[in-house]
Enzyme design. Structure first.
Site, PDB file in Angstrom:
ATOM      1  N   GLU A  80       0.831  -1.214   0.000  1.00  0.00           N
ATOM      2  CA  GLU A  80       0.000   0.000   0.000  1.00  0.00           C
ATOM      3  C   GLU A  80       0.861   1.259   0.000  1.00  0.00           C
ATOM      4  OE1 GLU A  80      -3.151   0.087  -0.412  1.00  0.00           O
ATOM      5  OE2 GLU A  80      -3.630  -2.038  -0.123  1.00  0.00           O
ATOM      6  N   CYS A 142      -7.349  -2.396   7.938  1.00  0.00           N
ATOM      7  CA  CYS A 142      -5.982  -2.394   7.406  1.00  0.00           C
ATOM      8  C   CYS A 142      -5.484  -0.959   7.293  1.00  0.00           C
ATOM      9  CB  CYS A 142      -5.930  -3.115   6.060  1.00  0.00           C
ATOM     10  SG  CYS A 142      -6.241  -4.878   6.267  1.00  0.00           S
ATOM     11  N   HIS A 166      -1.184  -5.735   1.360  1.00  0.00           N
ATOM     12  CA  HIS A 166      -2.398  -6.548   1.215  1.00  0.00           C
ATOM     13  C   HIS A 166      -2.079  -7.771   0.356  1.00  0.00           C
ATOM     14  CE1 HIS A 166      -5.637  -3.516   2.438  1.00  0.00           C
ATOM     15  NE2 HIS A 166      -6.027  -4.663   2.962  1.00  0.00           N
TER      16      HIS A 166
HETATM   17  N1  PCA Z   1      -8.165  -7.218   5.868  1.00  0.00           N
HETATM   18  C1  PCA Z   1      -9.090  -6.162   6.242  1.00  0.00           C
HETATM   19  C2  PCA Z   1      -8.979  -6.064   7.727  1.00  0.00           C
HETATM   20  C3  PCA Z   1      -8.325  -7.316   8.159  1.00  0.00           C
HETATM   21  C4  PCA Z   1      -7.748  -7.890   6.944  1.00  0.00           C
HETATM   22  O1  PCA Z   1      -6.987  -8.881   6.894  1.00  0.00           O
HETATM   23  C5  PCA Z   1      -8.837  -4.849   5.477  1.00  0.00           C
HETATM   24  O2  PCA Z   1      -8.426  -4.913   4.317  1.00  0.00           O
HETATM   25  O3  PCA Z   1      -9.073  -3.784   6.026  1.00  0.00           O
END
Ligand code: PCA
Length: 198
Positions: A80, A142, A166
């Protein structure tokens, strides 16, 4: 030896498995390059998760922080670029559903990742692993955790690198809920390669 704090998350919403949990548990206690890896799994809770990350940073004083999260439906590894000062739904694991509130009233609108995200993408794709930079971590946990970590480091004038990656679903998750998925070993390999870019 340097310390890397690597975090994952519990399962949440319609995802009964969170592949980040297995990755973090498998890497916890191992050494990669010059890093000893401290692995921890965070709650999915707007009132708790950010503070959990901050407490782990205070406790371990890591040189680098990488948080991992599942992005169900994405088909590649996505470091990100930015965390924004916003909490928004859907509902968390404790029934709380924010509607566009700020994470910190006087915090800046956003914090940029301080991880070497371009190097990560270059290395991963060079090795044949699909990866691209994401320009939004969403407004759920996240994003919230990434914002908390970077805000804490900035406020305390600490220059540790920190950010968020991610990952797509694992096959184990996709057999329960259909979506693009990777094998656990490919996900693990991608995270090891990302760590080697530090
Ligand atoms: N993904 C979520 C929250 C926990 C996770 O593993 C997100 O993308 O916010």
């Amino acid at each position: 030896m340097k310390k890397l704090l690597l975090t994952g998350f519990d399962p949440f919403l319609e995802f009964p498995i969170n592949p980040t949990t297995d990755i973090v548990n498998e890497l916890a206690g191992t050494q990669l390059n010059e890093f000893e890896i401290i692995g921890e799994v965070l709650s999915v809770d707007f009132h708790k998760s950010g503070q959990q990350l901050v407490e782990l940073i205070e406790k371990h004083n890591p040189d680098t922080v990488i948080s991992l999260g599942l992005a169900g439906g994405r088909n590649c590894i996505t470091p990100e670029r930015i965390a924004i000062n916003c909490n928004d739904g859907p509902v968390d694991n404790n029934g709380h559903k924010p509607s566009g509130e700020k994470i910190f009233d006087h915090g800046p609108d956003g914090y940029l990742s301080t991880l070497p995200i371009y190097e990560m993408i270059d290395k991963l794709t060079e090795l044949g692993i699909p990866a691209k930079i994401s320009n939004t971590a969403g407004t759920y946990l996240c994003n919230n955790v990434m914002y908390h970590g970077l805000h804490y480091l900035k406020e305390n004038r600490l220059d540790h690198r920190a950010g968020f990656i991610h990952i797509p679903a694992s096959h184990a998750l996709a057999v329960k809920k259909s979506m693009p998925s990777w094998s656990h070993s490919d996900l693990l390999q991608a995270i090891k390669i990302s760590i080697k870019c530090l």
